[in-house]
Structure formats: C-alpha cells, structure tokens
Write an enzyme that holds these catalytic residues in place. Sequence first.
Site, PDB file in Angstrom:
ATOM      1  N   GLY A  12       0.879  -1.687   0.005  1.00  0.00           N
ATOM      2  CA  GLY A  12      -0.374  -0.602  -0.164  1.00  0.00           C
ATOM      3  C   GLY A  12       0.301   1.098  -0.332  1.00  0.00           C
ATOM      4  O   GLY A  12       1.571   1.288   0.056  1.00  0.00           O
ATOM      5  N   ARG A  16      -2.037   8.520   4.141  1.00  0.00           N
ATOM      6  CA  ARG A  16      -2.291   9.312   5.269  1.00  0.00           C
ATOM      7  C   ARG A  16      -0.804   9.300   5.708  1.00  0.00           C
ATOM      8  O   ARG A  16      -0.395  10.192   6.808  1.00  0.00           O
ATOM      9  CB  ARG A  16      -2.539   8.869   6.474  1.00  0.00           C
ATOM     10  CG  ARG A  16      -4.339   7.986   5.202  1.00  0.00           C
ATOM     11  CD  ARG A  16      -4.906   7.971   6.719  1.00  0.00           C
ATOM     12  NE  ARG A  16      -5.233   5.913   6.240  1.00  0.00           N
ATOM     13  CZ  ARG A  16      -5.553   4.762   6.680  1.00  0.00           C
ATOM     14  NH1 ARG A  16      -5.919   4.936   8.186  1.00  0.00           N
ATOM     15  NH2 ARG A  16      -5.399   3.662   5.836  1.00  0.00           N
ATOM     16  N   GLN A  76       3.062  -6.276  -6.386  1.00  0.00           N
ATOM     17  CA  GLN A  76       1.745  -5.890  -6.789  1.00  0.00           C
ATOM     18  C   GLN A  76       1.769  -4.776  -7.172  1.00  0.00           C
ATOM     19  O   GLN A  76       1.984  -3.450  -6.917  1.00  0.00           O
ATOM     20  CB  GLN A  76       0.485  -5.942  -5.452  1.00  0.00           C
ATOM     21  CG  GLN A  76      -0.810  -5.144  -5.886  1.00  0.00           C
ATOM     22  CD  GLN A  76      -1.894  -4.932  -4.588  1.00  0.00           C
ATOM     23  OE1 GLN A  76      -1.054  -4.482  -3.537  1.00  0.00           O
ATOM     24  NE2 GLN A  76      -2.973  -5.156  -4.372  1.00  0.00           N
ATOM     25  N   GLY A  81      -6.307  -3.005  -3.594  1.00  0.00           N
ATOM     26  CA  GLY A  81      -6.491  -3.651  -1.872  1.00  0.00           C
ATOM     27  C   GLY A  81      -6.586  -4.681  -1.568  1.00  0.00           C
ATOM     28  O   GLY A  81      -5.689  -5.223  -2.719  1.00  0.00           O
ATOM     29  N   ASP A 106       1.945  -3.224   8.063  1.00  0.00           N
ATOM     30  CA  ASP A 106       1.998  -1.544   9.028  1.00  0.00           C
ATOM     31  C   ASP A 106       1.561  -1.824  10.872  1.00  0.00           C
ATOM     32  O   ASP A 106       1.535  -1.008  11.368  1.00  0.00           O
ATOM     33  CB  ASP A 106       1.251  -0.239   8.693  1.00  0.00           C
ATOM     34  CG  ASP A 106      -0.572  -0.660   8.564  1.00  0.00           C
ATOM     35  OD1 ASP A 106      -0.777  -2.209   8.627  1.00  0.00           O
ATOM     36  OD2 ASP A 106      -1.019  -0.280   8.334  1.00  0.00           O
ATOM     37  N   ASN A 173     -11.814  -5.841  13.500  1.00  0.00           N
ATOM     38  CA  ASN A 173     -10.746  -6.107  12.565  1.00  0.00           C
ATOM     39  C   ASN A 173      -9.776  -5.627  13.022  1.00  0.00           C
ATOM     40  O   ASN A 173      -9.313  -4.348  12.414  1.00  0.00           O
ATOM     41  CB  ASN A 173     -11.306  -6.463  10.644  1.00  0.00           C
ATOM     42  CG  ASN A 173     -10.629  -7.649  10.165  1.00  0.00           C
ATOM     43  OD1 ASN A 173      -9.224  -7.910  10.608  1.00  0.00           O
ATOM     44  ND2 ASN A 173     -10.254  -6.496   8.801  1.00  0.00           N
ATOM     45  N   ASN A 231      -0.960   4.040  10.563  1.00  0.00           N
ATOM     46  CA  ASN A 231      -1.257   4.549   9.044  1.00  0.00           C
ATOM     47  C   ASN A 231      -1.171   5.851   8.995  1.00  0.00           C
ATOM     48  O   ASN A 231      -0.708   6.410   7.879  1.00  0.00           O
ATOM     49  CB  ASN A 231      -2.209   4.445   9.511  1.00  0.00           C
ATOM     50  CG  ASN A 231      -3.619   3.746   8.931  1.00  0.00           C
ATOM     51  OD1 ASN A 231      -2.991   2.105   8.299  1.00  0.00           O
ATOM     52  ND2 ASN A 231      -4.503   2.465  10.039  1.00  0.00           N
ATOM     53  N   ALA A 426      55.904  19.873  19.978  1.00  0.00           N
ATOM     54  CA  ALA A 426      54.692  20.825  19.899  1.00  0.00           C
ATOM     55  C   ALA A 426      54.565  21.252  18.867  1.00  0.00           C
ATOM     56  O   ALA A 426      56.124  22.071  18.383  1.00  0.00           O
ATOM     57  CB  ALA A 426      54.197  21.092  21.251  1.00  0.00           C
TER      58      ALA A 426
HETATM   59  C1  UD1 Z   1      -7.599  -2.577   6.670  1.00  0.00           C
HETATM   60  C2  UD1 Z   1      -8.808  -3.932   7.204  1.00  0.00           C
HETATM   61  C3  UD1 Z   1      -9.572  -3.260   8.569  1.00  0.00           C
HETATM   62  C4  UD1 Z   1      -8.895  -3.532   9.767  1.00  0.00           C
HETATM   63  C5  UD1 Z   1      -7.315  -2.745   9.287  1.00  0.00           C
HETATM   64  C6  UD1 Z   1      -6.362  -3.164  10.474  1.00  0.00           C
HETATM   65  C7  UD1 Z   1      -9.409  -4.432   4.710  1.00  0.00           C
HETATM   66  C8  UD1 Z   1     -10.228  -3.798   2.972  1.00  0.00           C
HETATM   67  N1  UD1 Z   1      -9.365  -3.423   5.516  1.00  0.00           N
HETATM   68  O1  UD1 Z   1      -8.119  -1.827   7.008  1.00  0.00           O
HETATM   69  O2  UD1 Z   1     -11.168  -4.171   8.066  1.00  0.00           O
HETATM   70  O3  UD1 Z   1      -9.421  -2.948  10.397  1.00  0.00           O
HETATM   71  O4  UD1 Z   1      -6.514  -3.050   8.477  1.00  0.00           O
HETATM   72  O5  UD1 Z   1      -5.464  -2.570  10.923  1.00  0.00           O
HETATM   73  O6  UD1 Z   1      -8.197  -4.810   4.326  1.00  0.00           O
HETATM   74  N2  UD1 Z   1      -1.702  -3.389   1.268  1.00  0.00           N
HETATM   75  C9  UD1 Z   1      -1.927  -3.532   0.108  1.00  0.00           C
HETATM   76  N3  UD1 Z   1      -2.497  -3.878  -0.992  1.00  0.00           N
HETATM   77  C10 UD1 Z   1      -3.675  -2.668  -1.559  1.00  0.00           C
HETATM   78  C11 UD1 Z   1      -3.653  -2.380  -0.243  1.00  0.00           C
HETATM   79  C12 UD1 Z   1      -2.944  -2.455   0.754  1.00  0.00           C
HETATM   80  O7  UD1 Z   1      -0.591  -4.517   0.401  1.00  0.00           O
HETATM   81  O8  UD1 Z   1      -3.306  -2.589  -2.792  1.00  0.00           O
HETATM   82  C13 UD1 Z   1      -1.761  -3.269   2.654  1.00  0.00           C
HETATM   83  C14 UD1 Z   1      -0.762  -1.797   2.673  1.00  0.00           C
HETATM   84  O9  UD1 Z   1       0.624  -1.894   2.038  1.00  0.00           O
HETATM   85  C15 UD1 Z   1      -0.815  -2.297   4.673  1.00  0.00           C
HETATM   86  C16 UD1 Z   1      -2.139  -3.006   4.583  1.00  0.00           C
HETATM   87  O10 UD1 Z   1      -2.586  -4.564   3.271  1.00  0.00           O
HETATM   88  O11 UD1 Z   1       0.157  -3.607   5.403  1.00  0.00           O
HETATM   89  C17 UD1 Z   1      -3.365  -2.772   4.543  1.00  0.00           C
HETATM   90  O12 UD1 Z   1      -4.316  -2.139   3.517  1.00  0.00           O
HETATM   91  P1  UD1 Z   1      -4.191  -0.839   4.556  1.00  0.00           P
HETATM   92  O13 UD1 Z   1      -4.903   0.337   3.656  1.00  0.00           O
HETATM   93  O14 UD1 Z   1      -3.902  -0.006   5.806  1.00  0.00           O
HETATM   94  O15 UD1 Z   1      -6.143  -1.433   5.430  1.00  0.00           O
HETATM   95  P2  UD1 Z   1      -6.832   0.005   6.415  1.00  0.00           P
HETATM   96  O16 UD1 Z   1      -7.189   1.015   5.989  1.00  0.00           O
HETATM   97  O17 UD1 Z   1      -6.086   0.013   7.636  1.00  0.00           O
HETATM   98 CA    CA Z   2      -3.763  -0.056   7.995  1.00  0.00          CA
END
Ligand code: UD1
Ligand code: CA
Length: 463
Positions: A12, A16, A76, A81, A106, A173, A231, A426
């Site tokens: 990701g 933020r 990726q 997502g 993260d 979650n 985040n 010196a």
């Molecule tokens: C996610 C969960 C949420 C949970 C929260 C807990 C989803 C849709 N939501 O939200 O339910 O409460 O974590 O911390 O999963 N990432 C990828 N590829 C992508 C998108 C994200 O590898 O295309 C990775 C990010 O780098 C990160 C992790 O997945 O390490 C989670 O993504 P992030 O965007 O932080 O999800 P949250 O909004 O925190």
């Molecule tokens: Ca997160």
Amino acid sequence: MKKMNAIIMAAGKGTRMKSLDTTKSKVAFDLLGVPLVGHVLNALKPMDIETIYTIVGHGGETTKKIVKNDSVVVWQREQKGTGHAIMQCAPYLAGKEGTTLIVSGDTPLITTQSLQHLVDTHLQGGFDLTILTSIVDDPFGYGRMVRDQHGRLTAIVEEINANDEEKKIREINTGFYVFNNEKLFRHLNDLPPNPKNGELNITFLVKMFIEQGFNVGTDTVAAFEETLGTNDRAQLAEARQILQKRINHQHMLNGVTIENPENTFISPQVRIGQDTVIQSGVYLIGDVTIGVGNVITANTTIENSTIGDRNHIESSKIIDSNLGHDNHIGPNAHLRGHTVVGNHCRVGNFVELKKVELKNGVKAAHLTYLGDCLIDENTNIGCGTIIANYDGKTKHHTHIGKNVFVGSGSTLISPVHIGDDVLIAAGSTVTKDVETGAMAIARSQQTNKPGFYDHWMKKIGKK
Ligand code: UD1
Ligand code: CA
C-alpha cells in the site's frame, strides 16, 4: 502435518503518512531502528512457517531490500486493495492444502505469542477462516465485526461502508487472518469490488465464506495495542511509545538502570549487561551490545557497536565501532568508521576518531582528529593533534608506535610511520617517518625583534 505459509501485505501507498518521498513505502518507516515491516517479519520468524511471502508495490524496491533475506518478494504493481494483494500469491499458493496466515506490514507491535494463539484457535476450532479481533474505545477507521442477534459473525464492514449502527460497533478487525489456503484461493477471484472505491477488500471474503457455509471463527487479542495500525505519523509515535516502554521495561527488570525511560530509545535487538546506567536522551540503535557496569551519560548515541564493561561514555556518538573495557570516552567524542578502542583508553572532548585502532592505554584527551591509523599502547596524543589522512583523492594510513608522546598542535601527514618511544615536539608538521627512540621537531625557528611594537604602531599611525 499440513504446512503453514504466511503472507505480509506491504504494497500500500501509505497515503496518510503524507511523505514527499515516492520511493519509500509506509512499511519502510522506522520504528526504533527497525522498519515497520521488519518488526512484523521478526514476529513471524520464530513460527513454524514454510515460506513467508511479502507483497510489495508502492516504494517496492525499498521494501524489497528490507524483506528479501527472510521472505519471497511478490509484486503487486497496481494497488487495488488487500484482496487484490493476496491474489498476487496465487502462482505460489493456489490449490495447495494447508493454512495461510495473513498479516499487515503496518502493524509492528504484534507478538509471536498472539499470532501463535490465533493459529492454534484456527486449528483447534477446525475453522476455514479465523480472524483476530479486538475491542476498542475508538473504532474509527477499522473494519467492524458485524454479528447477528445470536452473536454469530455475519460480515466485516469497512468504515466507508458502515451505517450509523455499524459505526458504533467496538469489536474491530485487526487485519490478521488464518485461512484454509485452498478455500482462500478458490474464492478470492469472486471478490466483488467495494462499491465505494472499487477496491478488492479481503474483508469481503468473510461474508462470502459464511454464505458458503464455511466455518468462520474469531480470536480476540489480549492487548489491543499489539494490533495498532501505523497509518499516519501520530499512530507511528504512539507505536514507538508502546514499544519503547516494552523494551525499556525488560532491560530494567534485567538489572539495567534507565533514568528516564520515556526519553531513552533502544532497538529491540540491543543487549545490555547488568549495572549499566543509562541517562536521559540516549539512543542505542541497531545491532548494539553493551557489557556490565557502564555509565552512558545524557544524549549519547550508539549505533551498531559493541561496548565492553565498565566504560564511562559521556554525551558522545559511537557508530560502527568497538570498545574494550574501562575506557573513558567524551564528553562530545565522535567514534566512527569501524574504530576499535582497546582497554583503559582516554578519548576526550571534541576528539573524532575515524577508522582508528587504539591499543590499550592510549590517550587523546582533547580537540583532536585521528583518521585511518593504528596507535600502539600507552601513546599520548596531545591536544589539537591532526592526522591529515586525505590528499584529496586517497585516504592514507599512519602508524604510531608504543609510548609515543605527540606534542600539542602537531599535524601528521599520512602516510607516516612513527616508531616506539618517540617524542614529537609540539606544533610539528610531520611528513617523514621517525625511528624508534628519536625526537622529531618540524617547525620554523622563532625570531624575536626587540622594540618592534612601537615601531609598528607609529608606522600605522596609532601612536
Ligand atoms: C485494513 C482492513 C480493516 C482493518 C484494518 C486493521 C481491509 C480492506 N481493511 O484497513 O478492516 O480494521 O486493516 O489495521 O483490508 N495493502 C497492499 N495492497 C493494497 C492495499 C493495501 O499490500 O492494494 C497493504 C498495506 O500496505 C497495509 C495493509 O495492506 O500494510 C493494510 O492496508 P491499509 O490500507 O493500511 O488498510 P486499513 O485501511 O488499515
Ligand atoms: Ca492499516
């Protein structure tokens, strides 16, 4: 026994974090000397896992460097997502029997213990999917665990999809899952996009699994702080405080005095011996080992170095260096570039050592730069000595023997070889080797001109 694999989602963007650096992923942000994703890897490593896959994408080259020794890197290219992220592992895992543990890159505070508890719950409960949840005071931003009137889980609803009722749910979650691997990859391709943003969310699988009649379980983490997502930089600071407290607490229980734990920063892998005293504002970062009975005073930084016993280190900076025992360093000394200090040495204020080897009993007490040299036992380096090791192109090496006395304000132009038992007068500028037992004096003769003061003042009209 069926095998377990693990996937770290780390592709990701980390919007933020609001970083200008497009080559840096969120999971590369530093937390006490270790990148976020490094903490997650360290929690996974002691577990019985066949292969760890790390999904990289945004800032992927940086993430790859961090994880490549401990995991298989999976790209990726476009971040669509968390569900889409997992799909990238299909070439490795689709159709395989066994379990898959999924974690986020993260969430650095997770412990091996809690991950193992989640896996055990999954296996003992005979579940197809087990989700690690947590009860929090402020669930904003997290996916909510939606349950029916019998308390049975029906779905995870993301913040952006939640209605007012769902937003009040405090069970969230945490982003850690254990899946029946075969079922995970069988259904991943049927994920519908999130109607709000088009992303493929792994959390949508929960509803699908339940509709299929699969067995979905949950495990609630004992300490919410373990699942804190980093985040933004405020959450990063919060995570640092929690981890710092955990690490410092352990050292204190082991017999280390930490005078101000709120303002002392120690990497997870640092080892410190008993009766060492650490004052406020100290950073011990990276691969650091410190022996017993040392005193490390305020605002010292030590990185990737080994320190023996009973040293007194005052407000100094020690990088990539080794110290023996009973040395007195500082205040305000700077050791770097693989400097090695023996025992009973004195490295005083405003002394910089770069790639230097000091044998036992060497003293350089004030205002000195020594670079690329070996200084043998019991030699004394006078105040303001400089080793001119660099000719603009090459760094040259100098050797100074035992029991040498280098007078204050001397400059030694490298490469030069000084024997044992040498005196250097010196203010000398030494360009030639000096043999054992000799004295070197290399400065111009002084001439005094009697009465010249008045003569000069008259000449310039001041008398
Ligand atoms: C996610 C969960 C949420 C949970 C929260 C807990 C989803 C849709 N939501 O939200 O339910 O409460 O974590 O911390 O999963 N990432 C990828 N590829 C992508 C998108 C994200 O590898 O295309 C990775 C990010 O780098 C990160 C992790 O997945 O390490 C989670 O993504 P992030 O965007 O932080 O999800 P949250 O909004 O925190
Ligand atoms: Ca997160």
